[in-house]
Design a protein around this motif. Structure first.
Motif, PDB file in Angstrom:
ATOM      1  N   ALA A  20       0.815  -1.221   0.000  1.00 53.40           N
ATOM      2  CA  ALA A  20       0.000   0.000   0.000  1.00 53.40           C
ATOM      3  C   ALA A  20       0.845   1.265   0.000  1.00 53.40           C
ATOM      4  CB  ALA A  20      -0.935  -0.001   1.210  1.00 53.40           C
ATOM      5  N   ILE A  23       0.593   3.528  -3.057  1.00 50.20           N
ATOM      6  CA  ILE A  23      -0.753   4.092  -3.167  1.00 50.20           C
ATOM      7  C   ILE A  23      -0.898   5.291  -2.229  1.00 50.20           C
ATOM      8  CG2 ILE A  23      -3.206   3.600  -3.013  1.00 50.20           C
ATOM      9  CD1 ILE A  23      -1.742   1.994  -5.162  1.00 50.20           C
ATOM     10  N   LYS A  26       0.977   8.326  -3.471  1.00 50.01           N
ATOM     11  CA  LYS A  26       0.258   9.012  -4.543  1.00 50.01           C
ATOM     12  C   LYS A  26      -0.929   9.820  -4.009  1.00 50.01           C
ATOM     13  CE  LYS A  26       2.354   8.145  -8.458  1.00 50.01           C
ATOM     14  NZ  LYS A  26       2.855   9.244  -9.318  1.00 50.01           N
ATOM     15  N   VAL A  95       4.237   4.880 -10.937  1.00 54.25           N
ATOM     16  CA  VAL A  95       4.220   3.988  -9.779  1.00 54.25           C
ATOM     17  C   VAL A  95       4.837   2.640 -10.133  1.00 54.25           C
ATOM     18  CG1 VAL A  95       2.719   2.693  -8.209  1.00 54.25           C
ATOM     19  CG2 VAL A  95       2.239   5.091  -8.687  1.00 54.25           C
ATOM     20  N   THR A 255       0.723  -4.089  -5.157  1.00 51.42           N
ATOM     21  CA  THR A 255       0.513  -2.720  -5.624  1.00 51.42           C
ATOM     22  C   THR A 255      -0.407  -2.686  -6.830  1.00 51.42           C
ATOM     23  OG1 THR A 255       2.684  -2.019  -4.798  1.00 51.42           O
ATOM     24  CG2 THR A 255       1.655  -0.644  -6.483  1.00 51.42           C
ATOM     25  N   LEU A 258      -3.989  -3.331  -5.552  1.00 46.56           N
ATOM     26  CA  LEU A 258      -4.523  -2.180  -4.833  1.00 46.56           C
ATOM     27  C   LEU A 258      -4.779  -0.998  -5.778  1.00 46.56           C
ATOM     28  CD1 LEU A 258      -2.355  -2.273  -1.587  1.00 46.56           C
ATOM     29  CD2 LEU A 258      -4.777  -2.847  -1.815  1.00 46.56           C
ATOM     30  N   ALA A 259      -3.873  -0.803  -6.747  1.00 45.12           N
ATOM     31  CA  ALA A 259      -4.064   0.285  -7.716  1.00 45.12           C
ATOM     32  C   ALA A 259      -5.334   0.054  -8.539  1.00 45.12           C
ATOM     33  CB  ALA A 259      -2.855   0.384  -8.640  1.00 45.12           C
ATOM     34  N   ILE A 262      -8.237   0.908  -5.824  1.00 46.00           N
ATOM     35  CA  ILE A 262      -8.232   2.244  -5.205  1.00 46.00           C
ATOM     36  C   ILE A 262      -8.053   3.358  -6.235  1.00 46.00           C
ATOM     37  CG2 ILE A 262      -7.048   3.740  -3.541  1.00 46.00           C
ATOM     38  CD1 ILE A 262      -6.331   1.217  -1.975  1.00 46.00           C
ATOM     39  N   LEU A 263      -7.067   3.195  -7.134  1.00 47.39           N
ATOM     40  CA  LEU A 263      -6.795   4.223  -8.141  1.00 47.39           C
ATOM     41  C   LEU A 263      -7.498   3.939  -9.465  1.00 47.39           C
ATOM     42  CD1 LEU A 263      -2.953   4.742  -7.524  1.00 47.39           C
ATOM     43  CD2 LEU A 263      -4.890   5.965  -6.503  1.00 47.39           C
ATOM     44  N   GLU A 265      -6.860   1.772 -11.701  1.00 44.77           N
ATOM     45  CA  GLU A 265      -5.961   1.457 -12.804  1.00 44.77           C
ATOM     46  C   GLU A 265      -6.243   0.036 -13.282  1.00 44.77           C
ATOM     47  OE1 GLU A 265      -1.939   2.043 -11.647  1.00 44.77           O
ATOM     48  OE2 GLU A 265      -2.163   4.203 -11.293  1.00 44.77           O
TER      49      GLU A 265
END
Length: 313
Positions: A20, A23, A26, A95, A255, A258-259, A262-263, A265
């Motif tokens: 994390a 994340i 960012k 990232v 990552t 999670l991206a 959360i993001l 992606e």
């Protein structure tokens, strides 16, 4: 050497928490050195009451020798430099690129362990390391950018990988003598002090940030540092630095996941293939078959002191 199921679970949990980090960085709208400072300062503050509550840890802290104190402060300096460079790289490159390059730390860790601690590595262990690193490259290959700023960011991430490998090497030595709490609190505290000095000299603001940024600072401290890196410090008493850094190669996997959530992606087929290669390399490294003499081909870890095997020893 093969480890017990509890050790593998702890490594997995630590990697998940550490995944994390990128994340949170960012999400934090703050200079890299400020984010690194609050990460380590808050982590030290979270662990300090636990240390003060435990009589054995208080006694251990009071009994630190000058040599032990200097080694811990050195580890704090290395940690401060690592996070300063890595967080700066995340501002200059993607990232994925930064995470992949900083995940090359097992190469440095294996080399440093061989040079300084005379650790012996089998062919299977080296092969597993190279396979996992190749998988990391596959995950982030499409995000590598060709520009002066991106190249600078990539260079900082690679340098950060070498520095964190040295940090874990020093930690492996210190943890044969000290408990994880004493080591971590002093190490995180000294790292935060180094970063605070840098922030003050650079003129960056220490306040005036959004609620989201403060939340990201606490996420870095509690989840990624206490839940991730502190777990690795706990394990360093009985697990080699090369094994710890090797497990961190799973960070790009976490990552990416999670991206995605959360993001928002996307995960490309190339990244899925890279994840599969990373997991294959980790399996080769940690679960390599026994040879004819009944020994595993995993890294041979020097004998560690076994005194003080408490829950936080």
């Amino acid at each position: 050497m093969r480890y017990g199921i509890g050790t593998y679970f702890a490594l997995l949990a630590g990697v998940a928490a550490l995944s994390a980090s990128a994340i949170f960085v960012k999400l934090a709208q703050a200079p890299s050195a400020v984010a690194a400072f609050y990460r380590l300062a808050f982590a030290a503050l979270v662990l300090l009451p636990v240390l003060l509550f435990r009589r054995a840890d208080r006694r251990e802290l009071r009994g630190l020798t000058r040599a032990q104190g200097l080694r811990i402060i050195l580890s704090g300096l290395l940690l401060a430099v690592h996070y300063g460079m890595w967080f700066a790289s995340l501002e200059l490159t993607s990232v994925s690129s930064s995470t992949v390059l900083v995940a090359l730390q097992p190469l440095f860790s294996l080399a440093f362990g061989r040079i300084f601690l005379k650790e012996k590595l089998s062919k299977n262990a080296v092969a597993g390391c190279l396979v996992a690193i190749a998988g990391s490259a596959v995950v982030g290959w499409g995000d590598f950018q060709v520009s002066p700023m991106a190249l600078l960011g990539d260079g900082l991430a690679l340098a950060a990988a070498a520095v964190i490998a040295l940090y874990f090497l020093v930690g492996q030595v210190v943890r044969t003598e000290l408990g994880a709490l004493s080591y971590s609190v002093v190490s995180y505290g000294s790292a935060a002090a180094f970063l605070l000095a840098y922030v003050l000299l650079s003129g960056d603001a220490l306040q005036g940030y959004t609620v989201q940024t403060w939340g990201a600072f606490w996420g870095l401290a509690v989840i990624s540092t206490v839940g991730g890196q502190f777990v690795f410090n706990l394990l360093l008493k009985h697990v080699s630095a090369s094994s710890v850094t090797m497990s961190i190669l799973g960070e790009p996997v976490g990552t990416c996941i999670l991206a995605y959530f959360i993001l928002h992606e996307s995960i490309a087929p190339r990244q899925l293939a890279g994840i599969a290669v990373i997991l294959a390399g980790l399996c080769i490294f940690f679960f390599c078959p026994r040879n004819s003499k009944g020994k595993t081909d995993a890294p041979e870890i020097p004998a560690q002191e076994t005194a003080g095997k408490g829950a936080l020893s």
